[in-house]
Enzyme design. Sequence first.
Site, PDB file in Angstrom:
ATOM      1  NE  ARG A 193       6.752 -48.192  -7.163  1.00  0.00           N
ATOM      2  CZ  ARG A 193       6.129 -47.428  -6.267  1.00  0.00           C
ATOM      3  NH1 ARG A 193       6.768 -46.407  -5.722  1.00  0.00           N
ATOM      4  NH2 ARG A 193       4.881 -47.665  -5.939  1.00  0.00           N
ATOM      5  CE  LYS A 213      -3.761  -0.586   2.438  1.00  0.00           C
ATOM      6  NZ  LYS A 213      -4.388  -0.835   3.748  1.00  0.00           N
ATOM      7  NE  ARG A 237       2.260 -44.661  -6.777  1.00  0.00           N
ATOM      8  CZ  ARG A 237       1.869 -43.496  -7.280  1.00  0.00           C
ATOM      9  NH1 ARG A 237       1.065 -43.473  -8.341  1.00  0.00           N
ATOM     10  NH2 ARG A 237       2.265 -42.364  -6.744  1.00  0.00           N
ATOM     11  CD  GLU A 277      11.848 -45.567  -3.183  1.00  0.00           C
ATOM     12  OE1 GLU A 277      10.792 -44.990  -2.899  1.00  0.00           O
ATOM     13  OE2 GLU A 277      11.898 -46.623  -3.827  1.00  0.00           O
ATOM     14  N   GLY A 313      12.408 -40.562  -5.584  1.00  0.00           N
ATOM     15  CA  GLY A 313      11.105 -40.811  -4.977  1.00  0.00           C
ATOM     16  C   GLY A 313      11.071 -39.986  -3.704  1.00  0.00           C
ATOM     17  CB  THR A 314      10.760 -36.351  -3.185  1.00  0.00           C
ATOM     18  OG1 THR A 314       9.646 -36.198  -4.049  1.00  0.00           O
ATOM     19  CG2 THR A 314      12.037 -35.979  -3.908  1.00  0.00           C
ATOM     20  CG  ASN A 315       5.817 -39.173  -2.172  1.00  0.00           C
ATOM     21  OD1 ASN A 315       5.993 -37.961  -2.276  1.00  0.00           O
ATOM     22  ND2 ASN A 315       4.924 -39.837  -2.866  1.00  0.00           N
ATOM     23  CG  ASP A 316       9.318 -44.431   0.531  1.00  0.00           C
ATOM     24  OD1 ASP A 316       8.973 -44.489   1.727  1.00  0.00           O
ATOM     25  OD2 ASP A 316       8.886 -45.195  -0.351  1.00  0.00           O
ATOM     26  N   GLY A 324      -6.481 -10.071   8.096  1.00  0.00           N
ATOM     27  CA  GLY A 324      -5.975 -10.414   9.423  1.00  0.00           C
ATOM     28  C   GLY A 324      -5.202  -9.252  10.012  1.00  0.00           C
TER      29      GLY A 324
HETATM   30  P1  ADP Z   1      -7.740  -2.376   3.448  1.00  0.00           P
HETATM   31  O1  ADP Z   1      -6.324  -2.787   3.436  1.00  0.00           O
HETATM   32  O2  ADP Z   1      -8.600  -3.235   4.287  1.00  0.00           O
HETATM   33  O3  ADP Z   1      -8.258  -2.122   2.081  1.00  0.00           O
HETATM   34  P2  ADP Z   1      -7.412   0.451   3.716  1.00  0.00           P
HETATM   35  O4  ADP Z   1      -6.271   0.958   4.505  1.00  0.00           O
HETATM   36  O5  ADP Z   1      -7.287   0.509   2.264  1.00  0.00           O
HETATM   37  O6  ADP Z   1      -7.776  -0.975   4.232  1.00  0.00           O
HETATM   38  O7  ADP Z   1      -8.652   1.297   4.173  1.00  0.00           O
HETATM   39  C1  ADP Z   1      -9.942   0.915   3.897  1.00  0.00           C
HETATM   40  C2  ADP Z   1     -10.724   2.060   3.354  1.00  0.00           C
HETATM   41  O8  ADP Z   1     -10.687   3.151   4.233  1.00  0.00           O
HETATM   42  C3  ADP Z   1     -10.202   2.623   2.062  1.00  0.00           C
HETATM   43  O9  ADP Z   1     -10.632   1.925   0.969  1.00  0.00           O
HETATM   44  C4  ADP Z   1     -10.803   4.003   2.078  1.00  0.00           C
HETATM   45  O10 ADP Z   1     -12.098   3.948   1.578  1.00  0.00           O
HETATM   46  C5  ADP Z   1     -10.807   4.350   3.525  1.00  0.00           C
HETATM   47  N1  ADP Z   1      -9.693   5.241   3.820  1.00  0.00           N
HETATM   48  C6  ADP Z   1      -8.442   4.922   4.218  1.00  0.00           C
HETATM   49  N2  ADP Z   1      -7.692   6.030   4.360  1.00  0.00           N
HETATM   50  C7  ADP Z   1      -8.480   7.070   4.057  1.00  0.00           C
HETATM   51  C8  ADP Z   1      -8.281   8.462   3.989  1.00  0.00           C
HETATM   52  N3  ADP Z   1      -7.105   9.018   4.280  1.00  0.00           N
HETATM   53  N4  ADP Z   1      -9.318   9.227   3.631  1.00  0.00           N
HETATM   54  C9  ADP Z   1     -10.497   8.671   3.341  1.00  0.00           C
HETATM   55  N5  ADP Z   1     -10.773   7.381   3.364  1.00  0.00           N
HETATM   56  C10 ADP Z   1      -9.758   6.563   3.720  1.00  0.00           C
HETATM   57 MG    MG Z   2      -7.728  -0.911   0.851  1.00  0.00          MG
END
Ligand code: ADP
Ligand code: MG
Length: 902
Positions: free
Chosen positions: A646, A26, A590, A773, A794-797, A106
């Site tokens: 085999r 990002k 086999r 193997e 024979g990488t399984n064995d 996550g």
């Molecule tokens: P994810 O990784 O789950 O996509 P993001 O960090 O992209 O999370 O954030 C989710 C959403 O939050 C973005 O798609 C956007 O719509 C909103 N968002 C994040 N930062 C800003 C910001 N600076 N201004 C306005 N909306 C934001």
């Molecule tokens: Mg996003």
Amino acid sequence: MAKYVYTFGNGKADGKADMKNLLGGKGANLAEMNLIGVPVPPGFTITTEVCTIYNQQGHDAAVNAIKKEVEAAVAQIEELTGTSFGSKDNPCLVSVRSGARVSMPGMMDTVLNLGLNDLAVQGIGKKSGNEWFAWDSYRRFVQMYGDVVLGMKPESKEDIDPFEAIMEDLKEEKGIELDTDFSISDLKLLVIRFKEAVLKVTGKSFPDDPWEQLWGAVSAVFDSWMTSRAIYYRKINGIPEEWGTAVNVQAMVFGNMGNSSATGVAFTRDAGTGEDIFNGEYLINAQGEDVVAGTRTPQQISLEGSKRWAELASVSEEERKNNYPSLEETMPALYKELMEVQEKLENHYKDMQDLEFTIQDGKLWLLQTRNGKRTGAAMVKIAVDMLEQGMIDEKTALMRIEANKLDELLHPVFDTEALKSTHVLAKGLPASPGAATGQIVFFADEASTYENSILVRIETSPEDLEGMNIARGILTARGGMTSHAAVVARGMGKCCVSGAGSVKIDYKTRVMTIGDQKFKEGDWISLNGSTGEVYEGKVQTMNPDLGGDFGKVMDWASNFTRMSVRTNADTPNDAQVARNFGAQGIGLCRTEHMFFEGERIKAMREMILSSTIEGREKALAKLLPYQREDFEGIFEAMAGYGVTVRLLDPPLHEFVPHQQATQKELAKEMGISLEAVKSKISDLEEFNPMLGHRGCRLGITYPEITAMQARAIIEAALNLKAKGIDARPEIMVPLVGTVAELKNQADVIRGTIEKVFEERGDKIDYLLGTMIEIPRAALTADHVAAEADFFSFGTNDLTQMTLGYSRDDAGKFLPDYLDRGILKQDPFQVLDQTGVGQLVQMGVEKGRSVKPKLKVGICGEHGGEPSSVEFCDGVGLDYVSCSPYRVPIARVAAAQANIKHS
Ligand code: ADP
Ligand code: MG
Ligand code: MG
């Protein structure tokens, strides 16, 4: 001094796209978008290195390392936006966003509107001229910060979010229904009650100081790297813990400032089918993840997309135009600008982009771009199209193919005939293509209740990840094409139907209602992820079409590969399937199953039970014609290519009956007593059959078995030769540990073959080789090679014996080992390159040191696993061999490996 904070804004940036390792995906792309003139709100990225400091040296060490840089970077945002952090008149609000190298569910959810407090809210009210908006943002912020940073989000699926509960109570008190019905004083009251809840639950007051808020959120991002959800995702995707996540802090823009504001997500091409069409969803007067949250029905960006959507959702044109108009209709100028930006981004990155944007009061801002997740079908189509559009070359196109994902294209789709007679229960959005049939479960953690389950949810959330991975398909009642369920399912290549509005789900009673039909947990339904249809019961499936774009990808693979790909096949049918997928030969045929069918097992048992060599030879003579016939079929199906057969491998115990009734029958047939049968069978019992009397050890004790098999193989080949069919037999001795074992068997085989040649007055070329193997065979490969024309690892064995894990018992502890990070991957699926790999490499080197032309391949499960295939290319194997359905995957992986290595 190390640089830990990278700023971006106003067309300038410290970072750029290729700095993903340091800035996360990002952050790197936010920097890059600035550099190429795409409008992005200013901000900064705290590097992934800081995450490592945080997790290794603790919170204080990390904060100390970056404090000065962060303060300077915030000052830069303030300067560029003309705002100031915590100000009562013109406050600076930011979002705090996590971002690892690869996008990862996550991780901490984004916190929006950070910087709000009782003073700043007044400033926002004045600035926007909209006090309601200011207080709504404030209460959302307290809620989001409370849930995400202060950990108040409920753990269990039955519990309700404490903030939602407070809102529900207030709605009841006031007799209102919607969030938008709250008055300004209601919103103020909510903020107060929210903060009281925070104090009650956490024992601390809600932080009003923006700096405290900021550091809290930054720490929470780093903490989220070690949550069980993040750890699980890393595990199933093989992402190392050392990578860490970056933190992005960015000036807020508001999509919820009224009807000239909006927010949305878009794809430069269709992520489900790959079609070259800009598409996406947006909502007017909305913020952040409203579009993907599934609470409001998102609208389509383009008019064409909107019309297609309306048809699928059975929405009339009238209703569509009035209630769900496209962005192209509502904000034509901004639509045009967005079109230009998406084109610019795709041309710049030369790959399909998944982007997030916000329109604040008529001005477009981009908040994210990344290479979009896509289905296997879309992956293939986009690569082919981009090549044909001249955007990328063939090599790049091939490298874009994620070999494992081809799997999705190889598996059955619904039988169109069977579909005609099925009842369509409901229709949702075709969120992720494919066909799935299974039994209903309503909770993700119950997905493993049935072998084939369909996860049915109102909507999914990141907590459901594990269950989504286990289920065959996913059905949601709410959410659009970019809902959590849809995006995650496409990433997993899992069939998903989302937003099926007519599906009503009651989690309490565990019942799904569609119209007046009710479905309980465990009931069968089927999903068509390509059309969005939901069917009653099980539906017949059929094989997919493998021509067209798929065929082109296979051609590219042929153009760049060095290794050949063979298949593991025991029947003519499997051989044919693999050949259609482009297999060039059989790496492992086999023979044990050839002793089981029908009459054969009787002869086999007779052979095993007889105590004289004459008796055994008599029984083997009965087996010979069966074996010969089997080999003829297989050689014919693989005509022109080598077929490695085999010799008998499993312990004889596996062939004798264990039930009294069958034992009696056998005794009668052989004219011996039941006791004699029983005693022979108990003689065959072993404490550890895997390390017992099997493989070449059998052939050494009973050379007549080896002789019969060698004869059957060569006679079959000669029979085909007589018919003008090019059979290429390769005889393989299993479980060799010393060269003397191989020599012993080679003498028997060669002797027999010479006899056959003489009898027939004809000859045929054949190869005689061995499995490698047993670790000792690899260690002494220079000796073993003297007797072998080829090696097949024979990488399984080999894995089993190198690690000392019994494959049949490893299930008891492997999951533990993986959970605790003692092993990074299951060594029976992904070749343990550092350990077992060394033996493979040594085997190749030592073998070729005495026989430079020695042919070497691999026939374990690993032969179809891309990272293992890459390893095999690196150590110079001639071929990999895998099960028929893995052949296309191995072909692409082999070609990619060759590109990487040359
Ligand atoms: P994810 O990784 O789950 O996509 P993001 O960090 O992209 O999370 O954030 C989710 C959403 O939050 C973005 O798609 C956007 O719509 C909103 N968002 C994040 N930062 C800003 C910001 N600076 N201004 C306005 N909306 C934001
Ligand atoms: Mg996003
Ligand atoms: Mg998120």
